[in-house]
Design an enzyme around this catalytic site. Structure first.
Site, PDB file in Angstrom:
ATOM      1  N   ASP A  71     -78.069 154.404  20.790  1.00  0.00           N
ATOM      2  CA  ASP A  71     -77.320 155.239  21.753  1.00  0.00           C
ATOM      3  C   ASP A  71     -77.343 156.725  21.396  1.00  0.00           C
ATOM      4  OD1 ASP A  71     -76.413 152.789  23.019  1.00  0.00           O
ATOM      5  OD2 ASP A  71     -74.994 152.603  21.366  1.00  0.00           O
ATOM      6  N   LYS A  74     -82.207 158.977  22.900  1.00  0.00           N
ATOM      7  CA  LYS A  74     -83.674 159.023  22.759  1.00  0.00           C
ATOM      8  C   LYS A  74     -84.368 159.191  24.103  1.00  0.00           C
ATOM      9  CE  LYS A  74     -83.447 154.974  20.763  1.00  0.00           C
ATOM     10  NZ  LYS A  74     -81.991 154.866  20.568  1.00  0.00           N
ATOM     11  N   GLY A  98     -80.752 150.689  26.382  1.00  0.00           N
ATOM     12  CA  GLY A  98     -80.345 151.390  27.596  1.00  0.00           C
ATOM     13  C   GLY A  98     -80.546 152.875  27.442  1.00  0.00           C
ATOM     14  N   HIS A  99     -81.500 153.435  28.161  1.00  0.00           N
ATOM     15  CA  HIS A  99     -81.792 154.856  28.066  1.00  0.00           C
ATOM     16  C   HIS A  99     -81.439 155.539  29.375  1.00  0.00           C
ATOM     17  CE1 HIS A  99     -84.896 154.089  24.630  1.00  0.00           C
ATOM     18  NE2 HIS A  99     -83.655 153.871  24.281  1.00  0.00           N
ATOM     19  N   GLN A 282     -83.080 150.857  20.346  1.00  0.00           N
ATOM     20  CA  GLN A 282     -82.107 150.709  19.266  1.00  0.00           C
ATOM     21  C   GLN A 282     -82.358 151.769  18.179  1.00  0.00           C
ATOM     22  OE1 GLN A 282     -83.911 147.495  20.187  1.00  0.00           O
ATOM     23  NE2 GLN A 282     -82.497 147.701  21.881  1.00  0.00           N
TER      24      GLN A 282
END
Length: 483
Positions: A71, A74, A98-99, A282
């Site tokens: 988180d 990135k 989740g990006h 991650q």
């Protein structure tokens, strides 16, 4: 209580106390002021300007990896760098990544499997062999992008060696977490661990198996029967198998145009001098080998995962950029030495909007952990860092850095411990730095940052030994400073 009061409360975990005594709060100004700097003009064209030469010199194969517990932001850096690369590739993880990224008009996109280069129309996106692919989720993501004007046709390639993640993997994930009760891992319940388990015990189903629907039912039956024998609450029968097979026949037809031998493709691209950016999911502190095991993910989100997840040689991998927040967060269970508990942690969480892209779960928040960051830099060999969410700290009168660990008896630790019993009892030594007490979100030049912000950045560089070349000062696509 204001966010500024965070600066005067150290970590309240009963097993980890700072060596510095508390100090009473200073008188604070009633409002945050805006630093005297010319605001940058928000324009998509800004993204193509490499004012400080930080993007152009990046190596042919570069990577963006997380330095904490995920988180870190990135996706935003990948989205910006993608304009200078031909290919953006995911090498590990699955839809638990989740990006969140924004297009030039400020529209928000939450990606999970599709690489974050997708908003750049000239970038080809590759989902490598190390990724576990949930087809219903992937198609939903593609449909969402297409409906918002982002063309995916001919722009996404999926490895024929990637393993398929089924709905039942997600169900098993939840059953496993319930079984663990109070010692649960805190997974996203997206089925990642069970899918990798199938892969490792060698009864998993790969993308290439969809080309052999004559034997697909037998392979799927093995997986489903295994789950039913392991979990009494997993109900499995002939109807379930038949429905899944019919569904995957339709998926196979739709997926076929996306499927390629990505190992061959990536190595041909390297030979053709194409520029490749690897996007990690991650982060290193969640690595199956190097993270806070067992409270980790099921893949290798550190540098080694690039080669195994894409089938490229170590010698071709060049610059790696580590992404780290200006503070620390993590989700799920596991030790967190610099965590700020209670209302003080809530204040930082809401200031930084620390809620998971994939699950919406509130993230645990704390001060920047230099010991963990230095450990991640050793493992990955980062050439530079991207410090994100620097703006979130703007209302603090003082900021703490967790610079070292000590055993409960006061003996210093020389490295990040593998033993969680030790990690849960460490005493954190903190340095206290002055805050800058002004809004920096409109600043676009490093020299325009207030002195206290620059001192904070430069102290991190001194402690870690890796230069910080990129700074996030807001969620928008253009809210980035190069140094």
């Amino acid at each position: 209580m204001s966010l500024s009061t965070l600066a005067f409360h150290s970590h309240s975990h009963s097993l980890s106390t700072p060596s510095r005594p508390f100090r009473p709060p200073l008188l604070r100004r009633p409002n945050v002021v805006v630093c005297s700097a010319k605001p940058a003009v928000s324009s998509p064209s800004n993204l193509s300007i490499d004012v400080d030469g930080r993007i152009g010199p990046l190596s042919q194969v570069s990577g963006v990896l997380g330095c904490q517990w995920g988180d870190e932001g990135k996706g935003k850096l990948v989205d910006i760098l993608a304009h200078h690369f031909d290919i953006v590739a995911r090498c590990q993880g699955g839809a638990n990544a989740g990006h969140t990224i924004y297009n030039a008009e400020g529209k928000k996109f939450a990606l999970h499997l599709v690489p974050s280069g997708i908003l750049n129309e000239d970038t080809l996106c590759v989902i490598g062999n190390g990724v576990v692919v949930h087809l219903p989720g992937l198609f939903k993501e593609i449909d969402g992008l297409e409906s918002n004007g982002v063309s995916c046709k001919g722009r996404i390639l999926i490895s024929d060696r990637a393993h398929l993640l089924f709905d039942f993997h997600q169900q098993v994930d939840g059953l496993r977490e319930a079984e663990l009760a109070k010692s649960f891992i805190g997974t996203t319940k997206r089925g990642i661990g069970p899918c990798y388990s199938s892969k490792v015990i060698r009864n998993g189903i790969r993308v290439s198996d969809l080309r052999h629907m004559d034997i697909f039912p037998q392979k799927l039956d093995v997986l489903l029967s295994d789950a039913a024998s392991r979990f009494k609450d997993f109900n499995y029968g002939p109807d379930m198998l038949r429905e899944e097979v019919e569904r995957y026949k339709r998926y196979a037809e739709r997926l076929e145009p996306f499927v390629v031998d990505t190992v061959h493709f990536m190595n041909e691209a390297i030979a053709d001098k194409k520029k490749i950016l690897v996007e990690g999911g991650q982060a290193t502190m969640l690595d199956i080998d190097f993270g806070t095991y067992p409270f980790v993910t099921s893949s290798s989100p550190s540098a080694g995962g690039i080669c195994t997840g894409l089938g490229i040689a170590p010698r071709v991998v060049g610059d790696l950029i580590g992404v780290v927040k200006a503070y620390t967060t993590r989700v799920g269970s596991g030790p967190f030495p610099t965590e700020i508990l209670g209302e003080r942690g809530d204040l930082l969480r809401h200031a930084g909007q620390e809620f998971g892209t994939t699950t919406g779960r509130p993230r645990r928040c704390g001060w920047l952990d230099i010991v963990a960051l230095r450990y991640c830099c050793q493992i990955n060999g980062f050439s530079s860092l991207n410090l994100t969410k620097l703006d979130v700290l703007s209302d603090l009168a003082e900021i703490q850095l967790g610079v070292s660990y000590k055993h409960a008896d006061g003996t210093p630790l020389k490295s990040f411990p593998s033993d969680l019993n030790v990690l849960e009892q460490v005493q954190v030594e903190y340095e206290v730095l002055p805050g800058w007490k002004c809004d920096i979100s409109s600043i676009r030049k490093y020299s325009d940052l207030p002195k206290a912000a620059r001192e904070y950045v430069e102290r991190i560089e001194d402690l870690v030994g890796v230069p910080i070349h990129y700074f996030g000062v807001g969620p928008g696509r253009d809210a980035l400073i190069f140094k």
